[in-house]
Design a protein around this motif. Structure first.
Motif, PDB file in Angstrom:
ATOM      1  N   THR A 103      49.487  40.946  26.463  1.00 61.39           N
ATOM      2  CA  THR A 103      48.070  40.791  26.817  1.00 61.39           C
ATOM      3  C   THR A 103      47.251  40.458  25.576  1.00 61.39           C
ATOM      4  OG1 THR A 103      48.299  42.356  28.646  1.00 61.39           O
ATOM      5  CG2 THR A 103      46.078  41.910  27.870  1.00 61.39           C
ATOM      6  N   ARG A 104      47.523  41.180  24.470  1.00 60.33           N
ATOM      7  CA  ARG A 104      46.805  40.884  23.225  1.00 60.33           C
ATOM      8  C   ARG A 104      47.101  39.466  22.746  1.00 60.33           C
ATOM      9  NH1 ARG A 104      47.629  46.495  22.181  1.00 60.33           N
ATOM     10  NH2 ARG A 104      49.745  46.096  21.422  1.00 60.33           N
ATOM     11  N   TYR A 132      47.902  36.866  24.614  1.00 61.51           N
ATOM     12  CA  TYR A 132      47.202  35.916  25.481  1.00 61.51           C
ATOM     13  C   TYR A 132      45.736  35.776  25.083  1.00 61.51           C
ATOM     14  CZ  TYR A 132      44.600  34.182  29.495  1.00 61.51           C
ATOM     15  OH  TYR A 132      43.740  33.478  30.285  1.00 61.51           O
ATOM     16  N   TRP A 133      45.043  36.914  24.947  1.00 57.01           N
ATOM     17  CA  TRP A 133      43.617  36.851  24.629  1.00 57.01           C
ATOM     18  C   TRP A 133      43.392  36.360  23.197  1.00 57.01           C
ATOM     19  CZ3 TRP A 133      40.251  36.566  28.298  1.00 57.01           C
ATOM     20  CH2 TRP A 133      40.541  37.150  29.546  1.00 57.01           C
ATOM     21  N   LYS A 137      43.717  32.632  23.600  1.00 56.27           N
ATOM     22  CA  LYS A 137      42.587  32.108  24.392  1.00 56.27           C
ATOM     23  C   LYS A 137      41.296  32.068  23.570  1.00 56.27           C
ATOM     24  CE  LYS A 137      40.270  32.704  28.872  1.00 56.27           C
ATOM     25  NZ  LYS A 137      40.594  31.337  29.339  1.00 56.27           N
ATOM     26  N   LYS A 138      41.098  33.080  22.726  1.00 59.58           N
ATOM     27  CA  LYS A 138      39.860  33.170  21.948  1.00 59.58           C
ATOM     28  C   LYS A 138      40.021  32.605  20.529  1.00 59.58           C
ATOM     29  CE  LYS A 138      38.167  37.184  24.532  1.00 59.58           C
ATOM     30  NZ  LYS A 138      37.683  38.597  24.452  1.00 59.58           N
ATOM     31  N   TYR A 192      43.626  34.841  34.475  1.00 60.19           N
ATOM     32  CA  TYR A 192      43.932  35.315  33.118  1.00 60.19           C
ATOM     33  C   TYR A 192      45.214  36.171  33.198  1.00 60.19           C
ATOM     34  CZ  TYR A 192      41.043  38.840  35.433  1.00 60.19           C
ATOM     35  OH  TYR A 192      40.502  39.693  36.372  1.00 60.19           O
ATOM     36  N   LYS A 210      46.447  40.009  32.281  1.00 61.66           N
ATOM     37  CA  LYS A 210      46.060  41.357  31.844  1.00 61.66           C
ATOM     38  C   LYS A 210      46.742  42.379  32.747  1.00 61.66           C
ATOM     39  CE  LYS A 210      41.966  42.993  33.323  1.00 61.66           C
ATOM     40  NZ  LYS A 210      40.513  43.158  33.376  1.00 61.66           N
TER      41      LYS A 210
END
Length: 322
Positions: free
Chosen positions: A176-177, A179-180, A183-184, A320, A322
């Protein structure tokens, strides 16, 4: 046959209980945890702290199944003593519970942490050399479960699973970390792109657990639960972007610089960035775990790695991960 799931409110436990409820609707599933998870609606919740002696006011037979998922596991994240208190005392108390009720089948979720940190490939017969309190506590817990089995080794089945990074809906962990971070535009390869990170989809893991429990065997088996072969961080990142329709360029920067930046951000209270020097260090070291024994076990994988990521994305309405 009923199921007693210790630590059932966690990420893996939630998926396991939902699968048990779906697959065995005539069985009673008990979620034994210090906190309730409303997502486990079909399970009977019993407040249970595995650090203490376990006494339950419910019927228990020798044909029931005990699954021990209870653990303190997030690293970094806890004082050293908490790993030992929960993971070792929990193993002692869960196996004592199984002993009192003459339970014949027990599954314990361990970790790849007992192998320790190194680049060499590890199989189930590799000598464990844990170098963290978590890894040490998990190795001791494995031995405690083995002692339970050997007391009546012609009657009891013990399965120990050592999952790699487990990903899927509700994980809120490493994948999850990642992915974000992608993404960011906050994720960078820390000095290398070829770091191997063994992993397994949570739905695959819980399906294999039931596959193993259903076997009519009295033995002890340890399984590394990971895709074979394991993927590099670059392969994981590319597959994640493909599954979610992202287009990003991920740059490689010196690992030392990234650890320094993580330390500065952490000192300034930038926890929302999900960056920690210890996590950067972990990204720079491979978890090169062989999943060959699982691959050759007769279990048929339901998801390829790409399919698993797509399924996880679908579980979040294709919005997304998560």
């Amino acid at each position: 046959m009923n199921y007693f799931v210790f630590g059932g409110s966690g990420f893996i436990g939630t998926h396991l209980i939902n699968l048990l409820s779906k697959k065995y609707p005539n069985s009673v599933v008990y979620n034994l945890d210090i906190k309730e998870n409303k997502q486990n609606g079909k399970a009977i919740y019993i407040n249970c702290d595995v650090r203490k002696s376990i006494e339950l006011d419910v019927p228990i037979t020798s044909n029931d199944i005990v699954i021990n998922l209870a653990a303190v596991h997030t690293t970094p994240g806890h004082p050293d003593h908490e790993y030992f208190e929960t993971n070792i005392l929990g193993a002692e108390n869960v196996t004592a519970f199984a002993e009192r009720h003459n339970v014949k089948k027990l599954l314990f979720t361990s970790s790849i942490a007992p192998y320790g940190a190194s680049e060499e490939m590890k199989t189930e017969i590799t000598l464990p050399m844990p170098n963290t309190p978590y890894g040490i506590s998990k190795l001791v817990a494995e031995k405690i479960h083995m002692i339970w089995q050997i007391k009546k080794n012609t009657e009891r089945q013990l399965t120990i699973v050592r999952p790699g990074v487990v990903f899927g809906k509700g994980e809120n962990g490493n994948f999850t970390r990642l992915y974000w971070g992608i993404k960011k535009h906050r994720f960078f390869y820390p000095g290398r792109k070829d770091t191997i990170k063994a992993s397994i989809y949570v739905k695959e893991l819980v399906n294999f657990m039931l596959y193993r429990i259903e076997m009519d065997k009295t033995d002890v088996e340890i399984y590394n639960c990971t895709y074979e072969p394991a993927f590099t961080i670059e392969e994981i990142s590319n597959a994640m972007m493909k599954a979610t329709g992202m287009k990003r360029t991920i740059y490689k920067i010196p690992g030392g610089a990234l650890k320094f930046a993580a330390g500065v951000i952490g000192a300034l209270g930038g926890k929302s960035f999900g960056i920690h020097p210890d996590r950067v260090k972990k990204l720079m070291i491979s978890t090169n775990i062989s999943g060959k024994k699982l691959k050759d076990s007769g279990y048929k994988f339901q998801y390829s790695f790409d399919e698993a990521l797509k399924d996880w994305y679908k579980d979040n309405d294709n919005l997304y991960l998560k």
